[in-house]
Design an enzyme around this catalytic site. Structure first.
Site, PDB file in Angstrom:
ATOM      1  N   SER A 129     -27.226-137.912  -2.243  1.00 49.58           N
ATOM      2  CA  SER A 129     -27.361-136.577  -1.642  1.00 49.58           C
ATOM      3  C   SER A 129     -27.558-136.717  -0.143  1.00 49.58           C
ATOM      4  CB  SER A 129     -28.613-135.858  -2.187  1.00 49.58           C
ATOM      5  OG  SER A 129     -28.675-135.906  -3.589  1.00 49.58           O
ATOM      6  N   HIS A 162     -29.784-139.918   0.743  1.00 50.74           N
ATOM      7  CA  HIS A 162     -30.737-140.425  -0.240  1.00 50.74           C
ATOM      8  C   HIS A 162     -29.969-140.833  -1.511  1.00 50.74           C
ATOM      9  CE1 HIS A 162     -34.629-140.933  -2.125  1.00 50.74           C
ATOM     10  NE2 HIS A 162     -34.167-140.268  -3.177  1.00 50.74           N
ATOM     11  N   ASP A 181     -37.894-135.967   1.289  1.00 45.11           N
ATOM     12  CA  ASP A 181     -36.679-135.807   0.471  1.00 45.11           C
ATOM     13  C   ASP A 181     -36.576-134.431  -0.185  1.00 45.11           C
ATOM     14  OD1 ASP A 181     -36.000-138.440   1.089  1.00 45.11           O
ATOM     15  OD2 ASP A 181     -37.027-139.248  -0.667  1.00 45.11           O
ATOM     16  N   ASN A 189     -30.475-136.725   6.336  1.00 42.05           N
ATOM     17  CA  ASN A 189     -30.778-137.996   5.658  1.00 42.05           C
ATOM     18  C   ASN A 189     -29.849-138.184   4.477  1.00 42.05           C
ATOM     19  OD1 ASN A 189     -32.262-140.361   4.902  1.00 42.05           O
ATOM     20  ND2 ASN A 189     -33.351-139.172   3.342  1.00 42.05           N
TER      21      ASN A 189
HETATM   22  C1  GAR Z   1     -28.781-146.561   1.149  1.00 41.81           C
HETATM   23  O1  GAR Z   1     -28.567-146.653  -0.229  1.00 41.81           O
HETATM   24  C2  GAR Z   1     -29.565-145.295   1.469  1.00 41.81           C
HETATM   25  O2  GAR Z   1     -29.209-144.204   0.667  1.00 41.81           O
HETATM   26  C3  GAR Z   1     -30.958-145.733   1.187  1.00 41.81           C
HETATM   27  O3  GAR Z   1     -31.037-147.043   1.693  1.00 41.81           O
HETATM   28  C4  GAR Z   1     -29.740-147.664   1.603  1.00 41.81           C
HETATM   29  C5  GAR Z   1     -29.383-148.191   2.976  1.00 41.81           C
HETATM   30  O4  GAR Z   1     -28.192-148.912   2.945  1.00 41.81           O
HETATM   31  N1  GAR Z   1     -31.914-144.871   1.787  1.00 41.81           N
HETATM   32  C6  GAR Z   1     -33.086-144.574   1.258  1.00 41.81           C
HETATM   33  O5  GAR Z   1     -33.480-145.035   0.216  1.00 41.81           O
HETATM   34  C7  GAR Z   1     -33.932-143.628   2.077  1.00 41.81           C
HETATM   35  N2  GAR Z   1     -35.036-143.172   1.312  1.00 41.81           N
HETATM   36  P1  GAR Z   1     -27.375-149.199   4.268  1.00 41.81           P
HETATM   37  O6  GAR Z   1     -28.377-149.779   5.267  1.00 41.81           O
HETATM   38  O7  GAR Z   1     -26.342-150.203   3.879  1.00 41.81           O
HETATM   39  O8  GAR Z   1     -26.783-147.905   4.760  1.00 41.81           O
END
Ligand code: GAR
Length: 192
Positions: free
Chosen positions: A139, A112, A148, A110
């Site tokens: 991360s 994060h 997480d 994942n």
């Molecule tokens: C990213 O910032 C990712 O790290 C976060 O959602 C966004 C997705 O953007 N993920 C989380 O918060 C998971 N807990 P994207 O769809 O443009 O890749």
């Protein structure tokens, strides 16, 4: 002996925009990449990222998340059918059950948007700014049953400036996310 020889079959799970998915697709197309993205799964059939994956000739599945256990059952079938070695969560905003993680029994990674173990869960940038942190970051970690909390594979910091707001910080961190997710996969696959 190498535990994961050859290119690994990857499934990317998304919920929305899919910019990390895009960076993974870009990386997968490089000659020396260690992965082949075989499918993209979303709990949201309208996720923007699915369109890009489809255009890139990757199988896409938008599966409504009315009921977690049905969703997971259908997804597990897909993973098995496509011989998926690793699942990469990339902005997947649902929490996978312990039963799913155990049944899949292969690695799940994942990305994060925080410097774990700081700020698990949501609103990471808001919390970092509110706490007047000097650094934020991203991360990549292994997924375990505890949210997480799995082992961090790679992380990278960005400086928080006094003038940064949530939107600016999100943009800065996202840039770093696109850089570290492919690197983390490489590191994970070569250090097994
Ligand atoms: C990213 O910032 C990712 O790290 C976060 O959602 C966004 C997705 O953007 N993920 C989380 O918060 C998971 N807990 P994207 O769809 O443009 O890749």
């Amino acid at each position: 002996m190498e535990k994961y020889p050859g290119k690994k079959n990857i499934a990317v799970f998304i919920s929305g925009r899919g910019s990390n998915l895009r960076s993974l697709i870009k990386y997968s197309k490089k000659k020396n990449s260690l992965i082949k993205i075989k499918l993209t799964v979303s709990n949201n059939p309208n996720a923007e990222g699915l369109k890009y994956a489809f255009k890139s000739k990757i199988k896409t599945y938008g599966i409504k998340f009315k009921n977690k256990s049905n969703f997971e059952k259908n997804v597990l079938k897909l993973l098995k059918k496509n011989n998926i070695d690793i699942v990469c969560l990339a902005g997947f905003m649902k929490i996978l059950s312990g039963s799913f993680i155990r049944k899949f029994s292969r690695p799940i990674l994942n990305i994060h948007p925080s410097l774990l173990p700081k700020y698990k869960g949501l609103n990471t940038h808001e919390r970092a700014i509110k706490n007047k942190d000097k650094f934020a970051g991203a991360s990549v970690h292994k997924v375990t049953e505890k949210l997480d909390s799995g082992k961090v594979i790679l992380q990278k910091k960005v400086k928080i400036l006094k003038s940064d707001n949530v939107k600016i910080l999100e943009k800065k961190v996202l840039k770093v996310e696109h850089e570290i997710y492919p690197k983390a996969i490489d590191k994970f696959l070569t250090n097994l």
